[in-house]
Design an enzyme around this catalytic site. Sequence first.
Site, short mmCIF file in Angstrom:
data_model
loop_
_atom_site.label_atom_id
_atom_site.label_comp_id
_atom_site.label_asym_id
_atom_site.label_seq_id
_atom_site.Cartn_x
_atom_site.Cartn_y
_atom_site.Cartn_z
N ALA A 1 64.57 -69.48 -4.41
CA ALA A 1 65.76 -69.30 -3.57
C ALA A 1 66.98 -69.00 -4.44
O ALA A 1 67.66 -67.99 -4.25
CB ALA A 1 65.99 -70.55 -2.72
N HIS B 1 50.34 -82.18 2.82
CA HIS B 1 49.28 -81.18 2.61
C HIS B 1 47.95 -81.90 2.69
O HIS B 1 47.77 -82.96 2.08
CB HIS B 1 49.46 -80.52 1.24
CG HIS B 1 48.67 -79.25 1.10
ND1 HIS B 1 47.30 -79.23 1.06
CD2 HIS B 1 49.07 -77.96 1.02
CE1 HIS B 1 46.89 -77.97 0.94
NE2 HIS B 1 47.95 -77.18 0.92
N GLU C 1 63.91 -74.65 0.22
CA GLU C 1 63.32 -75.84 0.81
C GLU C 1 64.33 -76.92 1.20
O GLU C 1 64.04 -77.78 2.04
CB GLU C 1 62.26 -76.41 -0.15
CG GLU C 1 61.45 -77.52 0.49
CD GLU C 1 60.20 -77.90 -0.28
OE1 GLU C 1 59.73 -77.10 -1.12
OE2 GLU C 1 59.70 -79.00 -0.03
N ARG D 1 55.58 -76.58 9.24
CA ARG D 1 55.63 -75.23 8.64
C ARG D 1 54.26 -74.58 8.59
O ARG D 1 53.27 -75.21 8.19
CB ARG D 1 56.18 -75.34 7.21
CG ARG D 1 56.17 -74.03 6.46
CD ARG D 1 56.75 -74.22 5.08
NE ARG D 1 55.93 -75.10 4.28
CZ ARG D 1 55.12 -74.69 3.31
NH1 ARG D 1 55.00 -73.41 3.00
NH2 ARG D 1 54.42 -75.56 2.61
N GLU E 1 45.17 -68.62 5.48
CA GLU E 1 45.37 -70.08 5.36
C GLU E 1 45.43 -70.68 6.75
O GLU E 1 45.46 -69.96 7.76
CB GLU E 1 46.64 -70.37 4.57
CG GLU E 1 46.53 -69.96 3.11
CD GLU E 1 47.81 -70.19 2.33
OE1 GLU E 1 48.42 -71.25 2.48
OE2 GLU E 1 48.19 -69.28 1.58
N HIS F 1 54.22 -82.96 0.71
CA HIS F 1 54.16 -81.61 0.14
C HIS F 1 55.43 -80.82 0.39
O HIS F 1 55.90 -80.09 -0.49
CB HIS F 1 52.97 -80.89 0.78
CG HIS F 1 52.76 -79.49 0.32
ND1 HIS F 1 52.44 -79.17 -0.98
CD2 HIS F 1 52.80 -78.30 0.99
CE1 HIS F 1 52.30 -77.86 -1.09
NE2 HIS F 1 52.54 -77.30 0.09
N ARG G 1 48.17 -77.39 9.31
CA ARG G 1 47.98 -78.52 8.38
C ARG G 1 48.40 -79.87 8.94
O ARG G 1 47.90 -80.90 8.49
CB ARG G 1 48.60 -78.25 7.01
CG ARG G 1 50.02 -77.93 6.96
CD ARG G 1 50.46 -77.78 5.51
NE ARG G 1 49.87 -76.62 4.85
CZ ARG G 1 50.45 -75.96 3.86
NH1 ARG G 1 51.63 -76.34 3.42
NH2 ARG G 1 49.88 -74.94 3.29
P1 FAD Z 1 62.42 -75.11 -6.02
O1 FAD Z 1 61.52 -74.01 -6.41
O2 FAD Z 1 61.83 -76.46 -5.97
O3 FAD Z 1 63.65 -75.13 -7.02
C1 FAD Z 1 64.58 -76.19 -6.94
C2 FAD Z 1 65.49 -76.10 -8.15
O4 FAD Z 1 66.61 -76.98 -7.99
C3 FAD Z 1 64.83 -76.52 -9.44
O5 FAD Z 1 65.26 -75.62 -10.44
C4 FAD Z 1 65.42 -77.90 -9.72
O6 FAD Z 1 65.47 -78.25 -11.08
C5 FAD Z 1 66.83 -77.69 -9.18
N1 FAD Z 1 67.53 -78.92 -8.87
C6 FAD Z 1 67.21 -79.87 -7.97
N2 FAD Z 1 68.12 -80.86 -7.99
C7 FAD Z 1 69.05 -80.52 -8.91
C8 FAD Z 1 70.23 -81.14 -9.41
N3 FAD Z 1 70.65 -82.33 -8.98
N4 FAD Z 1 70.93 -80.49 -10.36
C9 FAD Z 1 70.51 -79.30 -10.86
N5 FAD Z 1 69.40 -78.69 -10.44
C10 FAD Z 1 68.68 -79.29 -9.48
N6 FAD Z 1 55.07 -72.22 -0.34
C11 FAD Z 1 54.59 -71.03 0.05
O7 FAD Z 1 55.25 -70.30 0.81
N7 FAD Z 1 53.38 -70.60 -0.40
C12 FAD Z 1 52.60 -71.34 -1.22
O8 FAD Z 1 51.53 -70.92 -1.61
C13 FAD Z 1 53.08 -72.61 -1.62
N8 FAD Z 1 52.32 -73.41 -2.41
C14 FAD Z 1 52.86 -74.58 -2.86
C15 FAD Z 1 52.12 -75.35 -3.77
C16 FAD Z 1 52.68 -76.49 -4.31
C17 FAD Z 1 51.88 -77.34 -5.28
C18 FAD Z 1 53.99 -76.88 -3.94
C19 FAD Z 1 54.61 -78.10 -4.53
C20 FAD Z 1 54.70 -76.14 -3.02
C21 FAD Z 1 54.15 -74.99 -2.48
N9 FAD Z 1 54.85 -74.20 -1.56
C22 FAD Z 1 54.35 -73.01 -1.17
C23 FAD Z 1 56.22 -74.55 -1.20
C24 FAD Z 1 57.18 -73.69 -2.04
O9 FAD Z 1 56.69 -73.58 -3.35
C25 FAD Z 1 58.56 -74.29 -2.09
O10 FAD Z 1 58.98 -74.68 -0.82
C26 FAD Z 1 59.55 -73.27 -2.64
O11 FAD Z 1 59.08 -72.77 -3.87
C27 FAD Z 1 60.90 -73.92 -2.81
O12 FAD Z 1 61.73 -73.04 -3.52
P2 FAD Z 1 63.23 -73.47 -3.78
O13 FAD Z 1 63.83 -72.39 -4.59
O14 FAD Z 1 63.87 -73.84 -2.52
O15 FAD Z 1 63.12 -74.83 -4.62
C1 SIN Z 2 48.63 -73.88 -0.48
O1 SIN Z 2 48.32 -73.00 -1.28
O2 SIN Z 2 47.82 -74.54 0.17
C2 SIN Z 2 50.07 -74.16 -0.27
C3 SIN Z 2 50.60 -73.21 0.67
C4 SIN Z 2 51.91 -73.67 1.20
O3 SIN Z 2 52.33 -74.79 0.98
O4 SIN Z 2 52.53 -72.86 1.91
#
Ligand code: FAD
Ligand code: SIN
Length: 514
Positions: free
Chosen positions: A14, A241, A373, A384, A116, A349, A288
């Site tokens: 994001a 999850h 997220e 979701r 999925e 998850h 899920r």
């Molecule tokens: P993140 O990628 O979590 O980034 C958050 C950032 O904020 C990090 O850099 C962190 O260090 C920073 N941060 C947090 N707090 C602070 C603070 N106080 N000060 C400074 N920095 C801070 N989604 C899908 O759509 N498809 C998938 O296949 C999928 N698989 C997944 C598998 C796993 C194991 C997991 C855990 C999640 C999965 N998800 C999947 C969900 C998806 O990965 C996340 O919802 C998404 O990547 C979140 O992106 P984001 O940029 O919002 O947050």
């Molecule tokens: C997974 O690969 O099962 C994670 C997918 C998701 O969280 O969207």
Amino acid sequence: MISTNFLVIGSGVAGLTYAVKIAEKFPNKNIIIVTKGDESETNTKYAQGGVAVVLDDKKDSFNKHIKDTLIAGDGLCDESVVEMVVVEGPKRLKELMLWGANFDSDSKGNLDLGKEGGHSEYRVVHHKDITGFEVERALLERIHQLSNITMLHHHFAIDLITNHHLKELKSDSLQCFGAYVFEQKTGKIITIKADSTVLASGGIGHVYGHTTNPIIATGDGIAMAYRAKATIKDMEFVQFHPTAMYRAEEGPSFLISEAVRGFGAYLRNKKGIRFMLNVDERAELASRDIVSQSIDNELKKSGDTHVFLDCTHLDIDAFKKHFPNIYEKCLSLHIDVSKDWIPVVPASHYLCGGIVVDKEGKTSIHNLFACGECTRTGLHGANRLASNSLLEALVYAHNIFKSQCENLPKQLELEIPEWNDKGTSIPKEHVLIQHNLMQLQALMQNYVGIVRGDNRLTKAVLHLGLIYNEIEKLYIDSKIDTTLCELRNMINVAHLIINQSLERTENKGGFLKV
Ligand code: FAD
Ligand code: SIN
């Protein structure tokens, strides 16, 4: 004090997507990204399954993806948001590919589409079983090419700066002016004044003892926004999850992607019974919430600690090709998926709720935007749909960018007070923080898990109150310490989850109260 035009908190999909767009469009403006760990340490990096997008217009359609998302969300999605995100999806994916992200293709050179839970068609674009790793790599590479972006890693955002900090400001509406940030290497607290602040701080997984999330997922952004009095909603919809690898200890659990069930794996209980056949006509590929609740039910009935994922009937060469990371991880734990069942258990998850934003990513606080997220956009409703999260982050990062192009945040002429830590000292007993963290995680795991009850939730309020009092006192007396701040944030998040769970009277999607 540092001044910037655009402040981004978080370096996952994001935050990085938004930063790339703004930096490219406004080469004369400066952008600061603060991130609390290594720049790549994010939930994004661990995403396995992929990005859900409609590409095959012979079999699939926007309407089908919309319908699947609405069914998963169990009546609580905002339909206009669902439509907007699904329709924008292909454009945002194309952009990501132009920036250098590679996704797997089939023998004809078309993108290979996985399936999925909850999806009626094959539409999940992926890079083997390490999609997030590839997305994060490509975005960071792009970020490093842009000279107007400063990446401050190992910088922890403590609190947003709002009217509350500016006593002289005469304004009725709440505004955000940047953030106080802790530079972990030097112990200094930096005041970052920003014309616009974007929270892209990710999820909350570690509020629970068992989670698929890396250790950065402590809900900091949601807690900061809550303390700043932003609107926070749908916190009761924590998504578990169904298939995290079973392990006895707390902390991050390795995920066995839902795409493995999409590939044909079966869920079995200890007796070998495919229990999902009796629960839902989609069996292992039900959404899920249904699968996690059914596993929870199996475990409660049998007293077992886990169920199993059986891949032994699958084409193992094809499995290795699709899921090399999962295959290797299992092998490293002496699980040969061609012969052995994988022990799995549901784990926290994803959070469907969070900071309320409109379609342009605006929060209820002026000049504070959010995406990814940490937000509640209305896309997910009560549950979701798999792989809709990376998609949502890409679309909302773009929407904030678009909205700011039309209405560029104004430069602020304001004096902001420095962080005041007079009378505080370095916390001497870290054991207190560790002990309370373990208590919090156990409390949430046992009292606020997949199936909730008012009785247990009411007890949770009391227990949380004790933890809150102890930690709040320690926080007030202490110099800033990252672990203490994270715990304080997780307590705020737990408070929101528990209270919004108590307020909810109707079971929906991932929320089940008995
Ligand atoms: P993140 O990628 O979590 O980034 C958050 C950032 O904020 C990090 O850099 C962190 O260090 C920073 N941060 C947090 N707090 C602070 C603070 N106080 N000060 C400074 N920095 C801070 N989604 C899908 O759509 N498809 C998938 O296949 C999928 N698989 C997944 C598998 C796993 C194991 C997991 C855990 C999640 C999965 N998800 C999947 C969900 C998806 O990965 C996340 O919802 C998404 O990547 C979140 O992106 P984001 O940029 O919002 O947050
Ligand atoms: C997974 O690969 O099962 C994670 C997918 C998701 O969280 O969207």
